[in-house]
Design a protein around this motif. Sequence first.
Motif, short mmCIF file in Angstrom:
data_model
loop_
_atom_site.label_atom_id
_atom_site.label_comp_id
_atom_site.label_asym_id
_atom_site.label_seq_id
_atom_site.Cartn_x
_atom_site.Cartn_y
_atom_site.Cartn_z
N ILE A 38 4.78 1.81 4.94
CA ILE A 38 3.53 1.15 4.29
C ILE A 38 2.68 2.25 4.03
O ILE A 38 1.77 2.15 2.70
CB ILE A 38 3.04 -0.18 5.24
N LEU A 39 2.28 3.00 4.72
CA LEU A 39 1.47 4.10 4.49
C LEU A 39 1.63 5.11 3.28
O LEU A 39 1.02 5.48 2.47
CB LEU A 39 1.03 5.03 5.56
N GLN A 57 -5.83 -2.90 2.97
CA GLN A 57 -5.52 -3.25 4.37
C GLN A 57 -4.43 -4.03 4.56
O GLN A 57 -4.33 -5.25 4.15
CB GLN A 57 -6.95 -4.00 4.80
N VAL A 58 -3.56 -3.49 5.34
CA VAL A 58 -2.15 -4.38 5.47
C VAL A 58 -1.72 -4.67 6.78
O VAL A 58 -2.20 -3.88 7.89
CB VAL A 58 -1.07 -3.24 4.89
N ALA A 80 5.34 1.02 9.51
CA ALA A 80 3.92 1.34 9.19
C ALA A 80 4.17 2.52 8.22
O ALA A 80 2.99 2.95 7.56
CB ALA A 80 3.41 1.32 10.59
N CYS A 86 6.38 -4.43 14.42
CA CYS A 86 6.53 -3.16 14.01
C CYS A 86 7.55 -2.37 14.58
O CYS A 86 7.64 -1.11 13.86
CB CYS A 86 5.06 -2.57 14.24
N ALA A 128 -0.67 -3.46 13.10
CA ALA A 128 0.88 -3.89 13.27
C ALA A 128 0.91 -4.24 14.80
O ALA A 128 0.37 -3.61 15.42
CB ALA A 128 1.76 -2.56 13.01
N ALA A 132 -0.63 2.36 1.22
CA ALA A 132 -2.09 1.35 2.14
C ALA A 132 -2.85 2.46 2.74
O ALA A 132 -2.54 3.73 3.11
CB ALA A 132 -1.29 0.57 3.24
N TRP A 174 -4.56 1.54 5.34
CA TRP A 174 -4.94 1.10 6.94
C TRP A 174 -3.75 0.15 7.10
O TRP A 174 -3.76 -0.89 6.28
CB TRP A 174 -6.12 0.73 7.12
N VAL A 175 -3.27 0.11 8.26
CA VAL A 175 -2.27 -0.73 8.85
C VAL A 175 -2.48 -1.30 10.29
O VAL A 175 -2.86 -0.59 11.10
CB VAL A 175 -0.93 -0.35 8.74
N GLU A 225 1.61 -5.38 9.18
CA GLU A 225 3.03 -5.37 9.35
C GLU A 225 3.24 -6.36 10.54
O GLU A 225 2.95 -6.09 11.68
CB GLU A 225 3.42 -4.23 9.62
N VAL A 279 -3.53 3.66 11.82
CA VAL A 279 -2.58 2.22 12.33
C VAL A 279 -3.47 1.73 13.47
O VAL A 279 -3.77 2.38 14.34
CB VAL A 279 -1.44 2.63 12.48
#
Length: 202
Positions: free
Chosen positions: A55-56, A40-41, A52, A46, A66, A61, A63-64, A43, A86
């Motif tokens: 990151i995915l 679970q990230v 994002a 964004c 942002a 990841a 889930w993000v 950002e 996201v």
Amino acid sequence: MKLNAFERAAMNNPVRAAHQHHREAAWFRRLSGGGLSGQQVLEVGCGRGVGAEVILDRLGAAWVAAFDLDESMVELAQRRLHGRPVQLSVGDVCEIAQPTASVDAVVDFGIIHHVPDWQQAVAEIARVLRPGGLVLFEEVPREMLDTWAFRTFTVHPHENRFQPGDFADELARNGLHGSGEIERHLGGMVFVGAVRKTEPAP
């Protein structure tokens, strides 16, 4: 601070997107020890949503969350990331709308040097990160912001800017410690690194 028209064009184009997806993603994969698989990230900053995506798609990841200070950037990100895992919002890195110790990792694609009170931004990032969690950062050092090109074409705070060592010291003051040296890239235009939040004492 929001970006001016020149910075928006420089940061929101196919060349910049390709650089993030390939070179910057490779830096962060290596610094993170292989990516952010299943995490679970958060950002910070964004923009139009390319970070994002990275990151995915490049870091893995799950889930993000942002946010960005600029409402128009969030609208672009919403269109770009429609249907993806996201959560997007308008927000300020100095007052992050996430619970304490709620994310596994935080990613900063060059946002904090735009923030007048960047020390508060670092404190907020540390607050929302779970113990043992990771921060991946790419930032611009003070001497670059002091160059003619940056002063002429971009808008940044002029006071209270940082060098890599200053940034690392502030991270450490907030319990965020790195296992390796901060790296300089692009002829010294940016520096990148990774730090983890210290586990609380038993």
